[in-house]
Design a protein around this motif. Structure first.
Motif, PDB file in Angstrom:
ATOM      1  N   ALA A  92       0.841  -1.211   0.000  1.00 27.44           N
ATOM      2  CA  ALA A  92       0.000   0.000   0.000  1.00 27.44           C
ATOM      3  C   ALA A  92       0.871   1.255   0.000  1.00 27.44           C
ATOM      4  CB  ALA A  92      -0.938   0.000   1.211  1.00 27.44           C
ATOM      5  N   ALA A  95       2.253   1.852  -3.419  1.00 26.14           N
ATOM      6  CA  ALA A  95       1.229   2.416  -4.308  1.00 26.14           C
ATOM      7  C   ALA A  95       1.038   3.906  -4.011  1.00 26.14           C
ATOM      8  CB  ALA A  95      -0.088   1.657  -4.144  1.00 26.14           C
ATOM      9  N   THR A  96       1.027   4.253  -2.735  1.00 31.68           N
ATOM     10  CA  THR A  96       0.881   5.660  -2.349  1.00 31.68           C
ATOM     11  C   THR A  96       2.055   6.474  -2.868  1.00 31.68           C
ATOM     12  OG1 THR A  96      -0.349   5.058  -0.363  1.00 31.68           O
ATOM     13  CG2 THR A  96       0.684   7.234  -0.375  1.00 31.68           C
ATOM     14  N   GLU A  98       3.967   5.797  -5.428  1.00 28.75           N
ATOM     15  CA  GLU A  98       3.861   5.920  -6.878  1.00 28.75           C
ATOM     16  C   GLU A  98       2.848   6.994  -7.259  1.00 28.75           C
ATOM     17  OE1 GLU A  98       2.993   2.025  -8.386  1.00 28.75           O
ATOM     18  OE2 GLU A  98       4.946   1.227  -7.768  1.00 28.75           O
ATOM     19  N   GLU A  99       1.721   7.043  -6.546  1.00 32.52           N
ATOM     20  CA  GLU A  99       0.703   8.061  -6.812  1.00 32.52           C
ATOM     21  C   GLU A  99       1.263   9.459  -6.539  1.00 32.52           C
ATOM     22  OE1 GLU A  99      -2.662  10.058  -7.892  1.00 32.52           O
ATOM     23  OE2 GLU A  99      -2.148   7.969  -8.292  1.00 32.52           O
TER      24      GLU A  99
END
Length: 150
Positions: A92, A95-96, A98-99
């Motif tokens: 998670a 992913a954060t 990368e965002e």
């Protein structure tokens, strides 16, 4: 125009600082997660070894030993669940991150486009100023010639 340019440069510096802070925070989180995972892996290994030792113990185990084994198996299950949760959290966080990187790239693109637009406007204004100065020089020459003519 220069104020807008300065504001954009200042905003760019602030974004760079914010990105650096986020990267440092993410690196610290990864380090913490890796340390916690390593500690849990070590605990899991120890518990697995202990469980195996207890499994092969003599068949005449006491009730106390059987309860201890159950307790260790429960701890093992809990540790494995914690490890799985840490792995999930790591995914998670990635992913954060990368965002956040995508958002920073988009902001940089917008900022670069705004900067290019401002630079284009500045160049246009500088060209217009040069033309006006040139026109002013020509008018001054005409006025002098006219005055000399009079």
């Amino acid at each position: 125009s220069q104020a807008q340019r300065a504001a954009l440069l200042e905003e760019g510096a602030a974004l760079a600082d914010e990105r650096e802070g986020l990267e440092q925070e993410m690196a610290a989180q990864r380090t913490e997660q890796e340390a916690a995972k390593a500690a849990l892996d070590e605990k899991v290994s120890g518990l697995e070894a202990e469980v195996e030792r207890l499994r092969f113990e003599e068949s005449g185990k006491t009730t106390e030993a059987e309860e201890y084994q159950t307790h260790l198996e429960e701890e093992l299950a809990e540790s494995q669940a914690q490890r799985a949760a840490l792995l999930e959290e790591g995914v998670a966080n990635a992913a954060t991150r990368e965002e956040q990187e995508r958002e920073m790239a988009a902001q940089r693109s917008e900022q670069e486009a705004a900067k290019a637009s401002l630079e284009e406007k500045v160049q246009g204004l500088e060209a217009e100023l040069a033309k006006l100065r040139s026109d002013e020089g020509g008018l001054m020459n005409e006025a002098e010639e006219y005055q000399t003519h009079l």
